[in-house]
Design a protein around this motif. Structure first.
Motif: not given
Ligand code: SF4
Ligand code: SF4
Ligand code: SF4
Ligand code: SF4
Lengths: 383, 262
Positions: A48-54, A63-75
């Motif tokens: 849960x420390x990882x950027x799940x779904x980011x 630079x902007x953070x965005x939500x992904x539509x999946x649960x990728x850890x290294x996305x």
């Protein structure tokens, strides 16, 4: 195919086991984490420390953070920090001295750095570590601080399956597929109803950890899928830096008008050098307390963009922003080759994203390449 | 007295037009204060002690800008009394926030504000100390950073160069590991044009730099202003950004006047 023998599959639900295996071996695991609107590197203890779904969106100066539509850890791609943060830290105390009477003692009791594992090292970052290895310990001049921190690092590399518009590893021959010295390498595959990693070992230490995870062998189809995903990242890369004859190009164009043009935009703020994973320059500051009994010597990141960096008796050699930008780019892409035998740029794109005014090293090279001129001609050329 | 017994260097603290915040930084340096008191003879510091030892002094710290005829005369006397003269804070080094009046009609202010305007005798401009007398060192900041002040005093006593860098706030911001809020959030941050000294305080709390330490060694205010426009700031906002505590520092002054004109 024989190389397939080494490839295994790790289900995302089992990913914690990898973290646990590393922690059990005494490693402090460092990896990606979301903080302050970006993906940075920090201590990672659980999934849960990882950027799940980011993910991140990057362009020149943005630079902007965005939500992904999946649960990728290294996305995501690469963020503002690099592993330099740990291997060649921003501030290090070199020594402490105490005065007693007419003599003084040097106290050297800095604790040894912990055993560390880097999780999520990209191809360009692996190349950057190799560049710093060459600079800081690949010679008879060895930086003991770097060497102590570098030794025994366990590297979990990750193949890129997406690239940012600022990436140009393909031009620099460093990515997006990881090559070189890693312990484990992962390729993340995420899609409807599935989330798994193709994993392979690159060292004995890696093989040992892998054996403990007892993964099943990856199927031929899965391996091909993983390769295709990395191919996709490669084909996404639009930025190019033509390195043909780059050393001579920059050496002969030291007086090109483009340097004046970039100096109009450049803030000489040093952000590019701070975020660059290969920039290694430092300054040394001696501090003493007001009683004069306690003194310390600190090493801190410095930059060729700061005026004092080129201070010699009588003043700064590079007083203009023009000369400082030229120094930086020419060192990175040309004189680095003379000094260390390879380019100082790995194409990670950080200097492009994190420049507050979006100056793009690939664009500057292109501009010079498009109208190369001898120094005499250039001063009469078009702006 | 035997010539072997060395007199402790004498320090004096003088105040001109200012808020006292900078001299209070010295009192705020609790941990170091005993050391300072042991190493120096605090000879003149009306804010902190009753001691009013007459000059000359080895080190004079001057806080505040020059805003009256009386100030302009007194600073000459202060200079004569101090071997090393150090201007501390944005007022003493750039004219301070009160230099905003330099763009206005002071007489009009006086007429509006004071019941008996004829008692007010003031200069048209609020100016830094260095415009009146030679200054040995300018310690920037609004307020100054107490660690930098202690470092400066220590270095002066030890006869070494103080570690007071003149590069941008960005360098300290990055060393701290901050994520740049200009790039990651689109915040208009003065950090790239501002000298560091605060330890990148505001960007560490998601606020753009306000420029407290004045222009860095080679500020490119034109390029930064253009970037502020890209980030959606209008000219009035850009003028206001450069017209803060260090408004009268010439590079910031030029930047604010340029965006005012456009
Ligand atoms: S430069 Fe290449 S290796 Fe680095 S993050 Fe981008 S795609 Fe990955
Ligand atoms: S110069 Fe820029 S692109 Fe190249 S390695 Fe450094 S930060 Fe990355
Ligand atoms: S190129 Fe960009 S990041 Fe580098 S010093 Fe210039 S303005 Fe700053
Ligand atoms: S937040 Fe401001 S001070 Fe920090 S690096 Fe970005 S521009 Fe510079």
């Amino acid at each position: 195919m024989t190389e397939r023998v080494n490839q295994y599959v790790l289900e995302s639900r089992d990913f914690q086991q990898l973290l646990d295996a590393l922690i059990k071996r005494g490693y402090q695991v460092l990896g990606p984490a979301v903080r302050d609107g970006a993906i940075v590197y920090d201590v990672v203890e659980s999934l849960s420390d990882l950027p799940i779904g980011w993910t991140d969106e990057q362009e020149t100066g943005r630079y902007r953070l965005r939500r992904r539509n999946d649960e990728a850890l290294f996305g995501y791609v690469v963020g503002p920090q690099s592993w330099k943060k740990y291997l060649h830290p921003a501030e290090v105390r070199l020594l402490t001295a105490e005065r007693s009477g007419r003599t003084f003692r040097i106290l050297n009791n800095e604790p040894a750095p912990p055993r560390r594992a880097f999780l999520g090292v990209r191809a360009c970052e692996l190349a950057a570590i190799a560049v710093q290895d060459r600079v800081l310990e690949g010679d008879r001049y060895r930086d003991p601080i770097y060497a102590a921190r570098r030794e025994g690092i366990f590297i979990v590399a990750v193949n890129c399956t997406q690239a940012a518009p600022t990436c140009f590893c393909t031009s620099m021959g460093t990515g997006p597929r990881v090559r070189g010295a890693y312990d484990l390498a992962l390729t993340e595959l995420v899609g409807p109803g599935k989330h798994e990693f193709v994993i392979e070992a690159g060292s004995d230490a890696g093989a040992e950890v892998l054996a403990e995870l007892a993964p099943s062998a990856a199927s031929e189809a899965l391996c091909r899928e993983a390769e295709a995903a990395v191919e996709r990242a490669a084909s996404q890369i639009q930025r190019r830096l033509d390195t043909t004859g780059i050393r001579d190009l920059l050496y002969t164009n030291f007086d090109h008008l483009r340097w004046d043009n970039v100096a109009q935009r450049c803030l000489a703020c040093a952000n590019c050098t701070m975020v660059c994973p290969t920039c290694f320059c430092t300054t040394v500051e001696d501090v003493s307390d007001v009683t004069g009994t306690h003194a310390e010597r600190w090493r801190k990141w410095d930059s060729c963009f700061s005026q004092n960096f080129s201070y010699i008796h009588g003043g700064s050699v590079r007083s203009s922003a023009k000369s400082r930008y030229r120094q930086w780019m020419t060192h990175k892409l040309a004189s680095w080759i003379d000094q260390f035998g390879n380019s100082g740029c790995v194409g990670c794109g950080r200097c492009i994203t994190w420049c507050p005014v979006g100056i793009d090293i690939t664009e500057e090279v292109r501009a010079i390449r498009e109208s190369p001129a001898s120094s005499k001609e250039s001063s009469h050329g078009k702006p | 007295m035997s010539s072997k017994v060395r007199r402790k260097p004498r320090i004096a603290v003088f105040k001109f037009a200012s808020c006292d915040g900078c001299q209070l930084s010295l009192l705020d340096a609790e941990d170091e204060l005993l050391g300072v008191a042991a190493a120096l003879d605090i000879a003149y510091f009306p804010e902190a002690s009753r001691a009013m030892v007459k000059g000359p002094y080895d080190i004079g710290l001057v806080e505040g800008s020059i805003t009256t005829h009386h100030d302009a005369e007194r600073i000459q006397e202060v200079r004569r009394q101090c071997k090393t003269l150090i201007a501390i804070g944005a007022c003493a080094t750039a004219g301070g926030i009160q230099a905003l009046r330099n763009w206005k009609d002071v007489d009009e202010f006086i007429r509006i504000v004071y019941a008996t305007p004829k008692y007010i005798n003031t200069l048209k401009l609020s100016t830094p100390v260095a415009e009146h007398v030679p200054v040995d060192f300018e310690l920037r900041g609004c307020p100054i950073n107490k660690h930098q002040l202690i470092e400066l005093i220590t270095a002066t006593l030890a006869g070494r160069k103080p570690n007071v860098p003149t590069y941008s706030v960005c360098v300290e911001c990055k060393r701290k590991g901050n994520v740049c809020i200009a790039v990651a959030q689109g915040v208009a941050c003065l950090g790239p044009a501002t000298q560091t000294g605060c330890g990148a305080l505001c960007p560490s709390f998601d606020r753009g730099c306000y420029g407290c330490y004045g222009p860095m060694e080679s500020p490119n205010t034109e390029s930064l202003s253009n970037q502020f426009r890209i980030l959606g700031q209008n000219n009035a906002e850009i003028t206001r950004a450069f017209r803060g505590f260090n408004a009268w520092a010439w590079q910031f002054r030029k930047a604010s006047e340029e965006s005012e004109r456009t």
